[in-house]
Design an enzyme around this catalytic site. Sequence first.
Site, short mmCIF file in Angstrom:
data_model
loop_
_atom_site.label_atom_id
_atom_site.label_comp_id
_atom_site.label_asym_id
_atom_site.label_seq_id
_atom_site.Cartn_x
_atom_site.Cartn_y
_atom_site.Cartn_z
CG HIS A 33 -2.29 0.64 0.85
ND1 HIS A 33 -3.43 0.45 1.61
CD2 HIS A 33 -2.67 1.47 -0.15
CE1 HIS A 33 -4.44 1.13 1.09
NE2 HIS A 33 -3.99 1.76 0.02
CG ASP B 64 -6.24 -0.50 4.56
OD1 ASP B 64 -6.09 -1.51 5.25
OD2 ASP B 64 -5.30 0.07 3.99
CG HIS C 247 -4.11 -2.06 8.70
ND1 HIS C 247 -4.27 -3.02 7.70
CD2 HIS C 247 -3.72 -2.74 9.81
CE1 HIS C 247 -4.00 -4.21 8.19
NE2 HIS C 247 -3.66 -4.08 9.46
CG ASP D 136 -2.48 1.95 5.50
OD1 ASP D 136 -2.05 1.17 6.37
OD2 ASP D 136 -2.95 1.57 4.42
CG HIS E 271 2.79 -1.77 4.39
ND1 HIS E 271 2.20 -3.00 4.20
CD2 HIS E 271 3.20 -1.76 5.68
CE1 HIS E 271 2.23 -3.69 5.32
NE2 HIS E 271 2.83 -2.97 6.23
CG ASP F 138 -4.76 -3.20 2.12
OD1 ASP F 138 -4.82 -4.43 1.96
OD2 ASP F 138 -3.81 -2.64 2.72
CG ASP G 92 -5.29 -5.26 4.90
OD1 ASP G 92 -6.15 -4.37 4.97
OD2 ASP G 92 -4.08 -5.02 5.12
CD GLU H 42 -0.18 -4.40 1.40
OE1 GLU H 42 0.35 -5.53 1.40
OE2 GLU H 42 0.38 -3.37 1.81
#
Length: 302
Positions: free
Chosen positions: A100, A123, A125, A127, A140, A229, A231, A274
Amino acid sequence: MNKLNVSIIGVPMDHGQNRRGVDMGPSAIRYAGVVDRIENLGHTVKDEGDIQVGHADGQVDTDTNLRNMTVITEAMEALGEKVQAVTKTGNFPLVLGGDHSIAIGTLAGISPNHENLGVIWYDAHADMNTSETSPSGNIHGMPLAASFGHGHEKLTQIRGFAPKVKPENIVIIGARSVDPGERELIRERGIKVYSMHEIDKMGMDFVIEDSIRYLKEERGTDGVHLSLDLDGIDPLYTPGVGTPVPGGISYRESHLAMEMLHDAGIITSAEFVEVNPILDEKNRTADVAVALIGSLLGEKLL
């Protein structure tokens, strides 16, 4: 449905973290049939190839607490230049990662073509770490903060300007793993976040409708970039990611989100990141990425 000229740009980057394999993500997504999927919707596709990414030693710089910063910033400058050139022609840039960290370059290329860009960050997260708050030095985990001008100058000043997006023009969807420093920054900058709590409580349809309303009506954006992302989706559906977090968005909820974003007509660029084939099961995660790209670009059941 409006037919698009889609430019695919691969970024085989795995230097933003310390698990190998995500550099093969663009190849896995291509192998999963992304070009055919988009062309079958009536869009025109041009595969622009991959951004060249140099080699790195994987070490964290003791002065900056950043891993592989030089090779990442060089690749992000090149990516930003390519994305800006593609966007200027009127094409829809579809960037395939890679980790990312590539979003720093993508947004550096998209931002100059908009007066008031919005971003949907799909996402697990936030980030939004910096060299001061990151426990790992992995870039990332920093691209969103860098893109609104917060962090090390070499990351925030890609392509020579900052910020690429206003923090109040950002919507994070699917968050469920947020570090203490990121929480503080979210509150300080007034960033809109729909965590899994909100998605579970209110439903994905409400979350997307409210995100569209916020970005289009309240913030008056003239285009929205989707940074997705894999994830962000529950690892039951996307096992091939480097930082899986249980309890994520479902496969069907993600399709609904992409379908609603398509129908709203606000997405002007996108990246899917990712995908790590080494960690995957029979390319399942890349298949999910391609399916979601199809929904984002107008694929319907009937």
